[in-house]
Scaffold this active site. Sequence first.
Site, PDB file in Angstrom:
ATOM      1  N   SER A  48       0.724  -1.366  -0.303  1.00 13.68           N
ATOM      2  CA  SER A  48       0.054  -0.078  -0.009  1.00 13.68           C
ATOM      3  C   SER A  48       0.879   1.189   0.223  1.00 13.68           C
ATOM      4  O   SER A  48       2.288   1.138  -0.014  1.00 13.68           O
ATOM      5  CB  SER A  48      -0.702  -0.128   1.068  1.00 13.68           C
ATOM      6  N   ASP A  80      -0.552  -1.234  -4.384  1.00 11.46           N
ATOM      7  CA  ASP A  80      -2.062  -1.490  -3.560  1.00 11.46           C
ATOM      8  C   ASP A  80      -2.502  -0.383  -3.131  1.00 11.46           C
ATOM      9  O   ASP A  80      -2.340   0.149  -2.169  1.00 11.46           O
ATOM     10  CB  ASP A  80      -1.701  -2.458  -2.659  1.00 11.46           C
ATOM     11  N   ASP A 102      -6.647   3.792  -6.877  1.00 10.48           N
ATOM     12  CA  ASP A 102      -7.985   3.767  -5.913  1.00 10.48           C
ATOM     13  C   ASP A 102      -8.530   4.927  -5.511  1.00 10.48           C
ATOM     14  O   ASP A 102      -7.938   5.552  -4.642  1.00 10.48           O
ATOM     15  CB  ASP A 102      -7.768   2.671  -4.621  1.00 10.48           C
ATOM     16  N   HIS A 183     -12.862  -4.426   4.405  1.00  7.54           N
ATOM     17  CA  HIS A 183     -11.415  -4.408   4.804  1.00  7.54           C
ATOM     18  C   HIS A 183     -11.275  -4.702   6.215  1.00  7.54           C
ATOM     19  O   HIS A 183     -12.009  -4.167   6.955  1.00  7.54           O
ATOM     20  CB  HIS A 183     -10.485  -3.016   4.385  1.00  7.54           C
ATOM     21  N   HIS A 213     -11.207  -7.860  -2.527  1.00  6.03           N
ATOM     22  CA  HIS A 213     -10.572  -7.046  -1.479  1.00  6.03           C
ATOM     23  C   HIS A 213     -11.154  -7.402  -0.409  1.00  6.03           C
ATOM     24  O   HIS A 213     -12.323  -7.975  -0.257  1.00  6.03           O
ATOM     25  CB  HIS A 213     -10.446  -5.591  -1.650  1.00  6.03           C
ATOM     26  N   GLY A 214     -10.277  -7.338   0.585  1.00  4.76           N
ATOM     27  CA  GLY A 214     -10.723  -7.485   2.210  1.00  4.76           C
ATOM     28  C   GLY A 214     -10.915  -9.235   2.216  1.00  4.76           C
ATOM     29  O   GLY A 214     -12.036  -9.587   2.966  1.00  4.76           O
ATOM     30  N   VAL A 236      -5.322 -10.527   0.547  1.00  4.11           N
ATOM     31  CA  VAL A 236      -5.400 -10.852   2.065  1.00  4.11           C
ATOM     32  C   VAL A 236      -4.273  -9.819   2.537  1.00  4.11           C
ATOM     33  O   VAL A 236      -3.147 -10.215   2.362  1.00  4.11           O
ATOM     34  CB  VAL A 236      -5.101 -12.401   2.365  1.00  4.11           C
ATOM     35  N   THR A 238      -4.920  -8.474   6.407  1.00  2.66           N
ATOM     36  CA  THR A 238      -5.146  -8.453   7.858  1.00  2.66           C
ATOM     37  C   THR A 238      -4.900  -9.776   8.715  1.00  2.66           C
ATOM     38  O   THR A 238      -4.150  -9.862   9.628  1.00  2.66           O
ATOM     39  CB  THR A 238      -6.633  -7.977   8.362  1.00  2.66           C
TER      40      THR A 238
HETATM   41  O1  G3H Z   1      -5.769  -4.679  -0.749  1.00  9.44           O
HETATM   42  C1  G3H Z   1      -5.633  -5.156   0.346  1.00  9.44           C
HETATM   43  C2  G3H Z   1      -6.945  -6.040   1.029  1.00  9.44           C
HETATM   44  O2  G3H Z   1      -7.798  -5.861   0.427  1.00  9.44           O
HETATM   45  C3  G3H Z   1      -6.650  -6.853   2.425  1.00  9.44           C
HETATM   46  O3  G3H Z   1      -7.844  -6.814   3.076  1.00  9.44           O
HETATM   47  O4  G3H Z   1      -6.710  -6.785   5.070  1.00  9.44           O
HETATM   48  O5  G3H Z   1      -9.185  -7.547   4.806  1.00  9.44           O
HETATM   49  O6  G3H Z   1      -7.417  -8.901   4.151  1.00  9.44           O
HETATM   50  P1  G3H Z   1      -7.749  -7.535   4.506  1.00  9.44           P
HETATM   51 ZN    ZN Z   2      -7.733  -3.693  -0.631  1.00 10.21          ZN
END
Ligand code: G3H
Ligand code: ZN
Length: 289
Positions: A48, A80, A102, A183, A213-214, A236, A238
């Site tokens: 990121s 990202d 984004d 996210h 995402h997320g 992924v 988190t």
């Molecule tokens: O771009 C990064 C992801 O969308 C990560 O999402 O932290 O929910 O796994 P997450």
């Molecule tokens: Zn994301």
Amino acid sequence: MKTLKEFLQEAGENGSAVGHFNISNLVQLKGVIMACKKANLPVMIGTSEGEADFIGMRTARHLIDAAKVETGLPIFLNADHFHSFLKAKEAIDVGYDSVLIDCSKKPYRENLEETKKVVQYAKVKNPDISVEGELGYLVTESSKIYKEAVTIPPESLTKPEEALKYVEETGVDRFAPAVGNLHGIAANKPQLDFELIKKLRAVLPQDVTLVMHGGSGIPDEQMKEAIELGFNNIHVSTEIRIAYMDALRKMLGAAPEETTPYKIYKPVVEAISQKVSEKLELFGSINEI
Ligand code: G3H
Ligand code: ZN
């Protein structure tokens, strides 16, 4: 070697997904690569804007180049959630293989124009650079664990007709919609909108990859269905950060006197690798390199 677009197209043909994992240091990179090497799979490594500032874009580029030589794996470096043309340009100029521009929180027109500018810049530089755009927005932030339930406002979800116009006008290779994904990890279980996913996949050109995402916190059954319905690239972060911190806290608790970084971080690398392996299995990534 195959391009990222080719790997993503293959994933589309065989009903699997290419994993995308975020890193900001060598420990995370080693964990991710260890799992991909075991599975012999291509992978996207994301930084990121914050992660890129920490590790350094040029350092990230060199680390990925070294990992490619050492493992023989196709590893693609993605900028990202870069939020402006200028930041995206910086990543492209350093040699990133891919960018997610984004501008999803900006008004539709602004988002479209900024994304189109990135596509045009990237493709002149190198047609193989893959560009992703995002329309509809995710209401939460990555790496946060929400103690309360999160409700998703209907206006944040992606509208299929608007998505088609956006994809056609911008020329993006990959498209990130909002379909009930979040996210970070919410207190409530996310519920993906499968009807919306079907409509999006039906309306968008087949060579445009749908990106989820997320990826953290989505129940496995929902993830499998989303992949079957056409998400061929899953992000992924988190869950990987949680695996990292849990293993680190455990190690520091067990050996408070230890001062050798490579000993402290060994179980952290293993914990990340374990988590990534679980995800790769779930994504059914059976691409042949
Ligand atoms: O771009 C990064 C992801 O969308 C990560 O999402 O932290 O929910 O796994 P997450
Ligand atoms: Zn994301």
